[in-house]
Design a protein around this motif. Structure first.
Motif, short mmCIF file in Angstrom:
data_model
loop_
_atom_site.label_atom_id
_atom_site.label_comp_id
_atom_site.label_asym_id
_atom_site.label_seq_id
_atom_site.Cartn_x
_atom_site.Cartn_y
_atom_site.Cartn_z
N ASN A 52 0.85 -1.19 0.00
CA ASN A 52 0.00 0.00 0.00
C ASN A 52 0.89 1.24 0.00
O ASN A 52 1.86 1.32 0.76
N PHE A 53 0.53 2.19 -0.82
CA PHE A 53 1.35 3.41 -0.95
C PHE A 53 1.59 4.07 0.41
O PHE A 53 2.72 4.48 0.71
N GLU A 54 0.55 4.16 1.23
CA GLU A 54 0.68 4.84 2.52
C GLU A 54 1.58 4.09 3.50
O GLU A 54 2.02 4.65 4.50
N ASP A 55 1.84 2.81 3.23
CA ASP A 55 2.69 2.02 4.13
C ASP A 55 4.17 2.13 3.78
O ASP A 55 5.01 1.57 4.49
N ILE A 56 4.50 2.79 2.70
CA ILE A 56 5.90 2.89 2.29
C ILE A 56 6.68 3.74 3.29
O ILE A 56 6.25 4.82 3.70
N ASP A 57 7.83 3.22 3.70
CA ASP A 57 8.68 3.87 4.70
C ASP A 57 9.90 4.47 4.01
O ASP A 57 10.73 3.75 3.46
N THR A 58 10.02 5.80 4.04
CA THR A 58 11.15 6.47 3.40
C THR A 58 12.28 6.79 4.37
O THR A 58 13.27 7.40 3.99
N SER A 59 12.17 6.39 5.61
CA SER A 59 13.18 6.76 6.61
C SER A 59 14.51 6.06 6.34
O SER A 59 14.57 4.99 5.74
N VAL A 60 15.57 6.70 6.82
CA VAL A 60 16.92 6.19 6.57
C VAL A 60 17.86 6.72 7.64
O VAL A 60 17.60 7.75 8.26
N SER A 61 18.94 6.00 7.88
CA SER A 61 19.96 6.44 8.83
C SER A 61 21.20 6.93 8.09
O SER A 61 21.58 6.36 7.07
N PHE A 62 21.81 7.99 8.63
CA PHE A 62 23.04 8.53 8.04
C PHE A 62 23.92 9.05 9.16
O PHE A 62 23.50 9.92 9.93
N LYS A 68 13.71 11.21 8.16
CA LYS A 68 12.40 10.72 7.73
C LYS A 68 12.36 10.43 6.24
O LYS A 68 11.45 9.73 5.77
N ALA A 69 13.33 10.94 5.50
CA ALA A 69 13.45 10.67 4.07
C ALA A 69 14.92 10.81 3.69
O ALA A 69 15.67 11.56 4.36
N PRO A 70 15.37 10.14 2.65
CA PRO A 70 16.79 10.20 2.25
C PRO A 70 17.11 11.47 1.48
O PRO A 70 17.76 11.44 0.43
N VAL A 71 16.63 12.58 2.00
CA VAL A 71 16.75 13.88 1.35
C VAL A 71 17.58 14.80 2.23
O VAL A 71 17.34 14.88 3.44
#
Length: 367
Positions: A52-62, A68-71
């Protein structure tokens, strides 16, 4: 230097810093014919994504921080009143979206409290985000010390030190310092003694696989490739050289306007050369390009120029642009069947055209 000389130097710096903003806003400073070559990267469509689109997790560690997003908001400015407004709006947007940012070169901030405030404002309005301090490789060559770098870190309670490598810009800049001897050894001093991660970055001409290996050996914690395809700082400085009646540098700036390694090619070369987090930057304009970069191995994607004009207006305008970008990234993940960034990093892609030639050249040199 005496007080009069200091005031004169501060005025010169403020003028240069403001021109760095206004020229990027008012003049065509993007690459002319060169591109990032992300058009030569294609992701596979998944007609059955099972997510489901709403379940997509964009979070990432750096570097130990959760985004919350790889931005990432790339290093841009500081050292002028307009820069303070830009940095405030960028930082407020980063705080709202849960992402990170870096400031522009902070050398000016060591000269006066008022100039330091144009950088320090970022932490004041964004207490929770990852912030990168910034100094140039040329300054390291000219005797910039670890103790000076610690002052930059303290100026905005930064999480890392970015060292920007901009030899082409320094050569073309009318008052540039094209002195890069011993930069690598000075970077090694920083990585050994600073007590904070050190990130090496270019400013639009890209980092090669061989340079990445030297940086990794010197102990940097991450590399931001900042490849060709976006803002040309050779172009920016050519405008300034023309204004300064420096014909030689004006002409050279135009000759080298499109000099460098395209962003997608630099990403391929660096990612296959070192086992470090790699930040893709340099002409990235959309969430789809970010998805392609992550599929190729990028840990984060940074953008600067697209956010500059919104940042002269308000933080809301910056947020609006970044939310559109993140939505496009999520859409690319959805139609590629990826539930999270880890899956996107493992997703398949096809490389064609000129980028394929660059990749083969990197493979040949490493083989």
């Amino acid at each position: 230097m005496d007080e009069g000389e200091l005031r004169k130097k501060i005025k010169i710096i403020e003028k240069r810093k403001e021109e760095g903003i206004t020229l990027c806003l008012d003049k065509p400073v993007q690459s002319r014919k060169a591109t990032t070559l992300f058009e030569d990267v294609r992701l596979f469509n998944d007609a059955l994504p099972e997510v489901n689109f709403e379940d997509i997790d964009t979070s990432v560690s750096f570097l130990g921080h959760r985004f919350k997003a790889p931005v990432f908001i790339g290093a841009m400015t500081g050292g002028a009143e307009l820069a303070k407004k830009v940095n405030r709006n960028l930082a407020e947007a980063a705080q709202e979206l849960g992402i990170g940012m870096a400031v522009g070169s902070q050398r000016a901030g060591l000269l006066s409290k008022s100039l330091a405030e144009t950088y320090a404002i970022t932490r004041k309005v964004a207490p929770d985000i990852f912030i990168g301090s910034n100094i140039g490789g040329a300054q390291l060559s000219n005797g910039f010390k670890v103790s000076d770098a610690k002052k930059l870190i303290e100026m905005l309670d930064a999480n890392a030190l970015y060292v920007h490598l901009n030899p082409l810009q320094e050569v073309i800049q009318p008052e540039g310092e094209a002195e890069f001897s011993n930069v690598l050894s000075r970077i090694k001093e920083m990585t050994s003694d600073l007590g904070k991660p050190v990130v090496a970055k270019e400013v639009g001409a890209g980092i090669s696989d061989t340079v990445a290996k030297r940086l990794a050996k010197a102990g940097v914690s991450a590399i931001e490739i900042a490849g060709l395809g976006g803002t040309s700082w050779s172009g920016v400085e050519s405008y300034r050289a023309k204004e300064a009646n420096n014909t030689v540098k004006f002409k050279a700036g135009n000759i080298f306007w499109d000099w460098g390694i395209p962003t997608a090619a630099a990403l391929y070369g660096v990612k296959n050369a070192v086992k470090l987090p790699v930040v893709a930057s340099g002409g990235i304009r959309t969430g789809l390009e970010m998805a392609k970069a992550i599929s190729m191995g990028a840990s984060l994607c940074a953008m600067a120029w697209p956010l500059l004009r919104p940042a002269t207006v308000s933080s809301d305008k910056v947020i609006e642009y970044l939310e559109e970008t993140i939505f496009a990234l999520k859409t690319a993940m959805f139609v590629s069947g990826c539930r999270n960034i880890n899956e996107l990093a493992k997703s398949r892609h096809v490389i064609t055209g000129e980028l394929k030639d660059w990749c083969q050249a990197f493979d040949k040199s490493s083989g």
